[in-house]
Design a protein around this motif. Sequence first.
Motif, PDB file in Angstrom:
ATOM      1  N   LYS A  63      29.986  25.355  -6.490  1.00  0.00           N
ATOM      2  CA  LYS A  63      28.828  24.736  -5.839  1.00  0.00           C
ATOM      3  C   LYS A  63      28.745  23.259  -6.186  1.00  0.00           C
ATOM      4  O   LYS A  63      28.496  22.403  -5.316  1.00  0.00           O
ATOM      5  CB  LYS A  63      27.559  25.459  -6.284  1.00  0.00           C
ATOM      6  N   ASP A 111      32.557  26.137  -0.571  1.00  0.00           N
ATOM      7  CA  ASP A 111      31.876  27.364  -0.149  1.00  0.00           C
ATOM      8  C   ASP A 111      32.573  28.555  -0.803  1.00  0.00           C
ATOM      9  O   ASP A 111      33.799  28.548  -1.003  1.00  0.00           O
ATOM     10  CB  ASP A 111      31.929  27.512   1.371  1.00  0.00           C
ATOM     11  N   GLU A 139      25.537  33.392  -7.246  1.00  0.00           N
ATOM     12  CA  GLU A 139      25.444  32.028  -6.718  1.00  0.00           C
ATOM     13  C   GLU A 139      26.553  31.767  -5.693  1.00  0.00           C
ATOM     14  O   GLU A 139      27.410  30.898  -5.876  1.00  0.00           O
ATOM     15  CB  GLU A 139      25.539  31.013  -7.869  1.00  0.00           C
ATOM     16  N   ASP A 155      27.675  31.662  -1.286  1.00  0.00           N
ATOM     17  CA  ASP A 155      27.131  31.468   0.060  1.00  0.00           C
ATOM     18  C   ASP A 155      26.996  32.789   0.805  1.00  0.00           C
ATOM     19  O   ASP A 155      26.028  33.012   1.533  1.00  0.00           O
ATOM     20  CB  ASP A 155      28.049  30.515   0.841  1.00  0.00           C
TER      21      ASP A 155
END
Length: 526
Positions: free
Chosen positions: A146, A151, A165, A167
């Motif tokens: 991140k 991604d 954490e 996408d």
Amino acid sequence: MLQLIQPQAENTAQKYGTGLLLASLMEAAELQDEEIRELLDPDMHLTTSSAECVKACCERLLAAKEKGEKVFVGGDYDADGICSTAIMKYTLDALRIQNGYYIPDRFKEGYGLSEKTVRMVHEKGYSLIITVDNGVSAHEALLAAKELGMDVIVTDHHRIEKEIEADIVVHPDYMEEAYAYLSGAGVALEISRALIGENAELTALAAVAAIADVMPLWRETRKIVMNGMAVMKRGLPRSLTQLLYRPDDVNWTSIAFQIVPKLNSVGRMNDLSNVNTVVKYLLLHDEAEISRYAQQLNHVNDVRKQLSSSMTKEAEKLVRGDALEVIYKEDFHEGICGLAAGRLANTLHRPVLVMAGAGELIKGSGRSVPGFDMFAFFSRFECLAAFGGHEQAVGISVRRKDYETFAQECRSRAEEAGIIPEENETKAILVKEKDITFESVSDLEKAVLLPKEMSSILFAVKDPEVAKVFRSPKVVKLTLTSGVECVIYASKGIDVPEKPALIAGHLSINRWRNNITCQMEADYVE
């Protein structure tokens, strides 16, 4: 301990149109009506998940194709993780998406996606990461991705302990109920099916992975394994069938005890092999290349077996008789610690932790027994450098300076806990010798892929009439007057009398060359 039972299964046999042996097995397993109907359902048509997480994953991968992005596949070093990586690699190749993959070194890097790997692939120009059979606990790596603006799609089936954490997360928890028992490769297969449609060889890979991870054989996972075994019976993929002793002998047992250990051995024996090469092997179609690599896999597995046997014997010498055995030897092979611990736990009927030297650390694996939650036990220790696992198996690392204190604490806490393992009781359905016929045993093949609830239940015969006895160093065969052949392998350590009072085991139809016989592979002989 053997518990002899005599289910009253006549009504069940009549209701579901089965033979008495199969009906007795279903009664003994206490299956519900819905489970019985699923077990007997001939419809093995595969479906494809339409869950939102699967759709989102597919859309992101197709967007990567349109943008010309490089996609990195982060895999895992066990059989499920290797098959998952191969499925995803094949799928991305089929879509002509630029991709690369990497499975970490079990000992130098540990389990799952690491922050180091994330930074490395970012430097190489990858903008999208997709994990397979791992990721839900890779919190530091996901935060690093991140931070770098990458991604991440996590595809996994392990327990979700905290917020992920990423996408996109593709996980059985977020899919339809039919997909609740998917392995990591099963999750990858659903994504693949949604993107490129059905592929028989990928289904076979997912089937092997489900068996390797001992997934519950219900719902879509049952269909995947049934379809995958049907593909393997056609000789495909050659990379898998080449690992069988007899390529025509495809069943749960042959996959679990011939293919799976060879795939797993590569991750355990990193000094002899590179687990990343197995992914390439699984996708090969060149017969000569497959044959050469299969020989290498067989060699690695043979070395693993020899090492496991000798190391277990060495570990046995260090047994102290504690409530929880903590066994450490500097030159033990780290990759074999879990296997040795498992063998000793089965023999001693108490939890065992086997450890080896690893640089500044002492690392090892523990195996438990029914009734003792090993994960919960070690969760309370504050001196661990690394720790993970579940109720029956754990992996542990301790700094050298802390080892003696750690070992003593293990023993004292286990003593205080007063570990009383549950006695392992096996059900055996008592049947008459005359009831074991070709027709009745063939009827069992209606449920050829037995869920865990049924696979542990045996059939037993009292005072069998033995017509012939054959003994060799590896096996004893008792041929009964009814023609049933009872096979007792020497590796089980069973003392076989000339006239046993009872024999209990699993029934099957043995088809070898032109001979077809009813066979009982015995686990108990009295």
